[in-house]
Design a protein around this motif. Structure first.
Motif, mmCIF file in Angstrom:
data_model
loop_
_atom_site.group_PDB
_atom_site.id
_atom_site.type_symbol
_atom_site.label_atom_id
_atom_site.label_comp_id
_atom_site.label_asym_id
_atom_site.label_seq_id
_atom_site.Cartn_x
_atom_site.Cartn_y
_atom_site.Cartn_z
ATOM 1 N N ALA A 255 8.192 6.281 46.410
ATOM 2 C CA ALA A 255 8.181 7.155 45.231
ATOM 3 C C ALA A 255 9.160 8.312 45.404
ATOM 4 C CB ALA A 255 6.773 7.683 44.972
ATOM 5 N N VAL A 256 9.258 8.849 46.606
ATOM 6 C CA VAL A 256 10.189 9.944 46.876
ATOM 7 C C VAL A 256 11.629 9.460 46.722
ATOM 8 C CG1 VAL A 256 11.057 11.468 48.697
ATOM 9 C CG2 VAL A 256 8.599 11.292 48.288
ATOM 10 N N LEU A 257 11.919 8.259 47.215
ATOM 11 C CA LEU A 257 13.268 7.713 47.070
ATOM 12 C C LEU A 257 13.611 7.535 45.593
ATOM 13 C CD1 LEU A 257 15.869 6.597 48.272
ATOM 14 C CD2 LEU A 257 14.722 4.370 48.506
ATOM 15 N N GLN A 258 12.673 7.042 44.811
ATOM 16 C CA GLN A 258 12.906 6.877 43.374
ATOM 17 C C GLN A 258 13.160 8.230 42.708
ATOM 18 O OE1 GLN A 258 13.337 3.944 41.814
ATOM 19 N NE2 GLN A 258 13.874 5.094 39.975
ATOM 20 N N SER A 259 12.415 9.234 43.123
ATOM 21 C CA SER A 259 12.594 10.575 42.573
ATOM 22 C C SER A 259 13.959 11.149 42.964
ATOM 23 C CB SER A 259 11.458 11.474 43.063
ATOM 24 O OG SER A 259 11.488 12.709 42.421
ATOM 25 N N ALA A 260 14.373 10.905 44.194
ATOM 26 C CA ALA A 260 15.701 11.354 44.634
ATOM 27 C C ALA A 260 16.789 10.641 43.839
ATOM 28 C CB ALA A 260 15.882 11.088 46.125
ATOM 29 N N LEU A 261 16.606 9.351 43.600
ATOM 30 C CA LEU A 261 17.549 8.586 42.788
ATOM 31 C C LEU A 261 17.707 9.223 41.414
ATOM 32 C CD1 LEU A 261 19.182 6.150 41.691
ATOM 33 C CD2 LEU A 261 17.037 4.903 41.545
ATOM 34 N N GLU A 262 16.594 9.567 40.784
ATOM 35 C CA GLU A 262 16.643 10.173 39.452
ATOM 36 C C GLU A 262 17.394 11.508 39.478
ATOM 37 O OE1 GLU A 262 15.749 8.917 36.514
ATOM 38 O OE2 GLU A 262 15.132 7.053 37.492
ATOM 39 N N LEU A 263 17.156 12.316 40.511
ATOM 40 C CA LEU A 263 17.831 13.611 40.596
ATOM 41 C C LEU A 263 19.331 13.428 40.828
ATOM 42 C CD1 LEU A 263 17.574 16.691 40.607
ATOM 43 C CD2 LEU A 263 17.200 16.552 43.098
ATOM 44 N N PHE A 264 19.702 12.580 41.772
ATOM 45 C CA PHE A 264 21.119 12.324 42.027
ATOM 46 C C PHE A 264 21.802 11.736 40.788
ATOM 47 C CE2 PHE A 264 20.156 11.886 46.773
ATOM 48 C CZ PHE A 264 20.833 13.037 47.128
ATOM 49 N N TRP A 265 21.113 10.840 40.100
ATOM 50 C CA TRP A 265 21.677 10.195 38.915
ATOM 51 C C TRP A 265 21.956 11.225 37.822
ATOM 52 C CZ3 TRP A 265 18.725 5.525 36.310
ATOM 53 C CH2 TRP A 265 19.575 4.900 35.386
#
Length: 194
Positions: free
Chosen positions: A11-21
């Motif tokens: 879930a943290v990786l997905q959240s980081a993906l959203e922020l970077f995106w």
């Protein structure tokens, strides 16, 4: 005794993906990641490595998700050309939609921001594009074999053209306020398949 993680790394990786995106690599600081992810800097480093390593993992996650969906869409039974048209039209619609418009494509954004100066990132971007091109090429080969695509059309060249078009749709869609620009370009390109 090792402590158990108090967060879900997936879930943290997905959240980081959203922020970077949304923000890009350079505009996202470690402080931004700590605040957005809700975990400490030490936990980020221990689980994902530094900011660049986390970004690469997020890019890999994005590619895995996109590739799985595209594989499903382009390899389904039935008319292959219908599937290709559907995928191109979906890219165009997403480029115009309010949800995606400002974000574009994470791979394309990465290519524009980091691709020219980071060989590791450039290889991942190229691998993503090669994968999409291969999926399109395979679907177009099926379309030609099924009689949907005229015999004088080259599936490899068409796949390359569609790849470039689809990435371009995402770039133009990020900034254009004219939804017809993206839609019309996609429809004109699809006429080459007739």
């Amino acid at each position: 005794m090792a402590r158990t993680k108090e967060f879900d790394p997936d879930a943290v990786l997905q959240s980081a993906l959203e922020l970077f995106w949304r923000r890009g690599y350079e505009a996202t600081s470690m402080a931004d990641l700590v605040e957005h992810l809700g975990i400490g800097r030490a936990s980020i480093y221990a689980t994902f490595g530094n900011k660049r390593e986390l970004y690469l993992k997020a890019l890999d996650r994005y590619n895995e998700n996109q590739n799985a969906g595209l594989l499903r869409e382009l390899s389904q039974p039935g008319p292959a050309l219908v599937a290709v048209r559907t995928v191109v039209r979906r890219f165009a619609a997403e480029a115009r939609s309010g949800d995606q418009r400002g974000k574009g494509c994470f791979v394309t954004n990465t290519a524009a921001e980091l691709g020219a100066r980071d060989p590791v990132v450039a290889r991942r971007v190229e691998a993503s594009w090669s994968h999409l091109e291969t999926l399109l090429h395979s679907a177009l080969l099926r379309a030609r074999a099924q009689g949907e695509l005229p015999a004088d059309r080259d599936p490899q060249t068409l796949a390359r053209m569609l790849l470039v078009l689809m990435q371009g749709l995402r770039v133009v869609g990020k900034a254009s306020h004219d939804p017809g620009r993206v839609r019309d370009a996609a429809e004109q390109a699809l006429r080459l398949l007739d």
